[in-house]
Scaffold this motif. Structure first.
Motif, PDB file in Angstrom:
ATOM      1  N   VAL A 194       0.859  -1.183   0.000  1.00  0.00           N
ATOM      2  CA  VAL A 194       0.000   0.000   0.000  1.00  0.00           C
ATOM      3  C   VAL A 194       0.898   1.236   0.000  1.00  0.00           C
ATOM      4  O   VAL A 194       1.769   1.375   0.861  1.00  0.00           O
ATOM      5  N   ALA A 195       0.710   2.096  -0.984  1.00  0.00           N
ATOM      6  CA  ALA A 195       1.432   3.365  -1.018  1.00  0.00           C
ATOM      7  C   ALA A 195       0.588   4.420  -0.319  1.00  0.00           C
ATOM      8  O   ALA A 195      -0.618   4.521  -0.556  1.00  0.00           O
ATOM      9  N   ILE A 196       1.222   5.204   0.551  1.00  0.00           N
ATOM     10  CA  ILE A 196       0.552   6.253   1.300  1.00  0.00           C
ATOM     11  C   ILE A 196       1.129   7.586   0.844  1.00  0.00           C
ATOM     12  O   ILE A 196       2.319   7.848   1.017  1.00  0.00           O
ATOM     13  N   LEU A 197       0.282   8.436   0.247  1.00  0.00           N
ATOM     14  CA  LEU A 197       0.723   9.730  -0.277  1.00  0.00           C
ATOM     15  C   LEU A 197      -0.125  10.842   0.338  1.00  0.00           C
ATOM     16  O   LEU A 197      -1.138  11.253  -0.234  1.00  0.00           O
ATOM     17  N   PRO A 198       0.277  11.343   1.502  1.00  0.00           N
ATOM     18  CA  PRO A 198      -0.535  12.356   2.185  1.00  0.00           C
ATOM     19  C   PRO A 198      -0.390  13.759   1.627  1.00  0.00           C
ATOM     20  O   PRO A 198      -1.078  14.671   2.081  1.00  0.00           O
ATOM     21  N   GLY A 199       0.490  13.968   0.642  1.00  0.00           N
ATOM     22  CA  GLY A 199       0.660  15.277   0.024  1.00  0.00           C
ATOM     23  C   GLY A 199       2.105  15.735   0.078  1.00  0.00           C
ATOM     24  O   GLY A 199       2.914  15.222   0.851  1.00  0.00           O
ATOM     25  N   SER A 200       2.423  16.710  -0.754  1.00  0.00           N
ATOM     26  CA  SER A 200       3.798  17.206  -0.833  1.00  0.00           C
ATOM     27  C   SER A 200       4.021  18.464  -0.014  1.00  0.00           C
ATOM     28  O   SER A 200       5.161  18.820   0.278  1.00  0.00           O
ATOM     29  N   GLY A 209      -1.661  13.598   7.414  1.00  0.00           N
ATOM     30  CA  GLY A 209      -0.752  12.578   7.921  1.00  0.00           C
ATOM     31  C   GLY A 209      -1.311  11.706   9.036  1.00  0.00           C
ATOM     32  O   GLY A 209      -1.293  10.469   8.934  1.00  0.00           O
ATOM     33  N   PRO A 210      -1.819  12.281  10.117  1.00  0.00           N
ATOM     34  CA  PRO A 210      -2.291  11.439  11.225  1.00  0.00           C
ATOM     35  C   PRO A 210      -3.388  10.455  10.828  1.00  0.00           C
ATOM     36  O   PRO A 210      -3.353   9.276  11.219  1.00  0.00           O
ATOM     37  N   GLY A 211      -4.361  10.910  10.057  1.00  0.00           N
ATOM     38  CA  GLY A 211      -5.439  10.023   9.626  1.00  0.00           C
ATOM     39  C   GLY A 211      -4.957   8.922   8.701  1.00  0.00           C
ATOM     40  O   GLY A 211      -5.399   7.764   8.786  1.00  0.00           O
ATOM     41  N   PHE A 212      -4.049   9.257   7.792  1.00  0.00           N
ATOM     42  CA  PHE A 212      -3.491   8.263   6.874  1.00  0.00           C
ATOM     43  C   PHE A 212      -2.708   7.200   7.646  1.00  0.00           C
ATOM     44  O   PHE A 212      -2.771   6.005   7.332  1.00  0.00           O
ATOM     45  N   ALA A 293      -8.388  11.220  -0.632  1.00  0.00           N
ATOM     46  CA  ALA A 293      -8.815  11.845   0.620  1.00  0.00           C
ATOM     47  C   ALA A 293      -8.160  13.205   0.751  1.00  0.00           C
ATOM     48  O   ALA A 293      -7.124  13.470   0.134  1.00  0.00           O
ATOM     49  N   TYR A 294      -8.789  14.057   1.559  1.00  0.00           N
ATOM     50  CA  TYR A 294      -8.180  15.366   1.775  1.00  0.00           C
ATOM     51  C   TYR A 294      -8.787  16.037   2.993  1.00  0.00           C
ATOM     52  O   TYR A 294      -9.993  15.948   3.232  1.00  0.00           O
ATOM     53  N   LYS A 295      -7.904  16.709   3.760  1.00  0.00           N
ATOM     54  CA  LYS A 295      -8.335  17.557   4.865  1.00  0.00           C
ATOM     55  C   LYS A 295      -7.593  18.883   4.777  1.00  0.00           C
ATOM     56  O   LYS A 295      -6.449  18.943   4.322  1.00  0.00           O
ATOM     57  N   MET A 296      -8.250  19.940   5.217  1.00  0.00           N
ATOM     58  CA  MET A 296      -7.624  21.260   5.313  1.00  0.00           C
ATOM     59  C   MET A 296      -8.250  21.967   6.501  1.00  0.00           C
ATOM     60  O   MET A 296      -9.133  21.410   7.172  1.00  0.00           O
TER      61      MET A 296
END
Length: 392
Positions: A194-200, A209-212, A293-296
Motif C-alpha cells: 500500500v502506497a501512502i501519499l498524504p501530500g507534498s 498525515g495522522p489520519g493516513f 482523501a483530503y483535509k484542510m
C-alpha cells in the motif's frame, strides 16, 4: 525576428507538480531554440533543462484560502519584484505554469505592458470559480490546456487555446512494471504493498498525515503482511512525517520512507491512499486502485465546498464523470472510513480489472507529444504568430 540567443522567456512554477510539467515544456523548447535564456521561478526538474530560478520555488508553495494569509506579504513581495524585473527586461514571452493565484495576476500586468503571456494548464474553472474566465481573458494571450474538454470552454470565452495533452501521460508507462518498481524500492514481491501519499506540502502532511497513518494501522490489523511505502517531496517533509510516525507510535508499521520516487511507489503498489490533487491522476495513469482523501483547515473547506460546480474533486473521477474511486473529504476522512475504503480497493478484484480498463482508456485520451506541442505553441507566440494558425 531576433535569434534565440538574443531572447529570454520567463516562467513561474509554484509547486512540485508544476515544476515537473514545466520541465516537459522546456525540454521541447530547448530542442527548438537551444540558446533561449530561461529564468523565473521553478524547481529541480526545470533546472535540469537549463532554467535559472531567481527565487526558490519553496517560497511560493502553499495551499488553501486561509493558509496563505500568514505568507501573503512575502509572496506578494516576490510577485512585485519579479514583475518589476520582467518589465525592465521585457522577455519575449512569459509562461505561467499552473499556480493561477500568483500567475494570473502577474500575467495581467505583463500583458498590459505588451509582453505576450501564455498560461500552461488552465485553472479548474470547470470545477470551481468559473468567474475567473473574465480575468483569464484579460491576463492570457494564449492558453495551453491538458484536458481535451477544456478547449471548448476557452474558445467560447474568446481565449486562444491549444490542447497539448497531459505531460504525465507521456512520462508514465502504459504498462506498469510492478516487480521492477518493488525491486528498486527494496520491497518484497511476495506480499501486498500500500502506497501512502498524504501530500507534498507541509500543510497537507499536517492535516492528512495522522489520519493516513491510523488508517494504515487498521489495515495492518486486517493483513499483518501488508507493506507500506511513502514517498516524500523533500528532506523537510520527510523529517516532519517521520516525527508524526514517532509521536503517534506507528514505528511498528515499518513504513518505508523514500525521498522523491513517488512514481516508483505508485508503480509498486497494489493500492494507493492519496491526497487529492495531481498525484491522484498519476495513480490513475499507473492503473492502480485508490482512495482519494483530503483535509484542510475548517474555514477553507467551508468556503471551497460551496464553490464547487460538480460532485467530484478527484481528477480521475472528474475525467470519468463518475465516482470510479472513493473520495473521502474533511470530516468523512476518518481513519476507519479510509481503512474500510482501502480494504475494498485491495480485495475487490473485479473492480480492479474495471479500473485498469477505464484508466487505460483515460491514458490514451491524454497521450500527446506534450513537450513538442506546447513548445511549438510557445515558439509561434515568440514569432508573433497565433499558435495553430498555420496547422489548421
Amino acid at each position: 525576428m531576433a535569434s534565440s540567443a538574443d531572447q529570454s522567456v520567463a516562467l513561474v512554477a509554484g509547486e512540485s507538480s508544476g515544476d515537473l510539467l514545466g520541465s516537459r515544456l522546456l525540454a521541447g523548447l530547448r530542442a527548438q531554440m537551444p540558446d533561449l535564456r530561461l529564468h523565473g521561478i521553478g524547481g529541480p526538474h526545470m533546472a535540469e533543462q537549463g532554467f535559472v530560478s531567481d527565487w526558490p520555488m519553496d517560497q511560493l508553495t502553499v495551499r488553501g484560502l486561509f493558509e496563505i494569509i500568514p505568507r501573503y506579504r512575502e509572496i506578494k513581495g516576490i510577485q512585485n519584484a519579479l514583475r518589476d524585473k520582467l518589465l525592465q527586461e521585457r522577455p519575449a514571452a512569459f509562461v505561467g505554469v499552473d499556480y493561477p493565484g500568483f500567475n494570473l495576476g502577474l500575467e495581467e500586468q505583463l500583458r498590459k505592458a505588451g509582453i505576450p503571456t501564455i498560461h500552461f494548464i488552465g485553472p479548474q474553472i470547470w470545477a470551481w470559480r468559473g468567474g475567473r474566465i473574465k480575468k483569464i481573458a484579460r491576463a492570457v494571450s494564449h492558453m495551453l490546456v491538458i484536458f481535451p474538454f477544456e478547449e471548448s470552454i476557452y474558445r467560447q470565452a474568446g481565449i486562444p487555446v491549444t490542447y497539448v495533452g497531459h505531460p504525465l501521460a507521456e512520462v508514465i508507462p502504459m504498462q506498469p512494471d510492478m516487480p521492477g518498481a518493488r525491486w528498486r524500492l527494496g520491497l518484497s514481491e511476495m506480499t501486498r504493498v500500500v502506497a501512502i501519499l498524504p501530500g507534498s506540502r507541509m500543510s497537507e502532511l499536517k492535516h492528512n498525515g495522522p489520519g493516513f497513518l491510523e488508517a494504515a494501522r487498521l489495515l495492518r490489523q486486517r493483513d499483518p503482511s501488508l507493506q507500506f511505502v511513502t514517498p516524500m517531496a523533500g528532506e523537510k517533509q520527510m523529517v516532519f512525517f517521520n516525527s508524526q510516525i514517532e509521536q503517534g507510535g506507528y514505528q511498528d508499521l515499518q513504513i518505508k520512507l523514500v525521498l522523491g520516487q513517488s512514481h516508483a511507489a505508485m508503480e509498486a503498489a497494489d493500492a494507493v491512499l492519496v491526497a487529492s490533487g495531481t498525484a491522484s491522476l498519476e495513480v490513475a495513469l499507473f492503473k492502480k486502485p485508490m482512495v482519494i482523501a483530503y483535509k484542510m483547515i475548517w474555514a477553507s473547506y467551508q468556503i471551497m465546498r460551496h464553490m464547487g460546480y460538480q460532485p467530484w474533486v478527484g481528477l480521475p473521477n472528474i475525467l470519468a464523470r463518475e465516482f470510479l474511486v472513493p473520495e473521502l473529504l474533511q470530516d468523512a476522512a476518518t481513519p476507519r472510513a479510509l481503512a474500510d475504503a482501502m480494504w475494498q480497493q485491495l480485495e475487490d478484484h473485479a473492480h480492479q480489472r474495471r479500473l485498469v480498463h477505464r484508466f487505460t482508456e483515460m491514458h490514451h485520451t491524454l497521450l500527446r507529444d506534450t513537450s513538442k506541442e506546447s513548445a511549438q505553441a510557445v515558439s509561434e507566440v515568440l514569432q508573433g504568430r497565433r499558435p495553430g494558425a498555420s496547422r489548421i
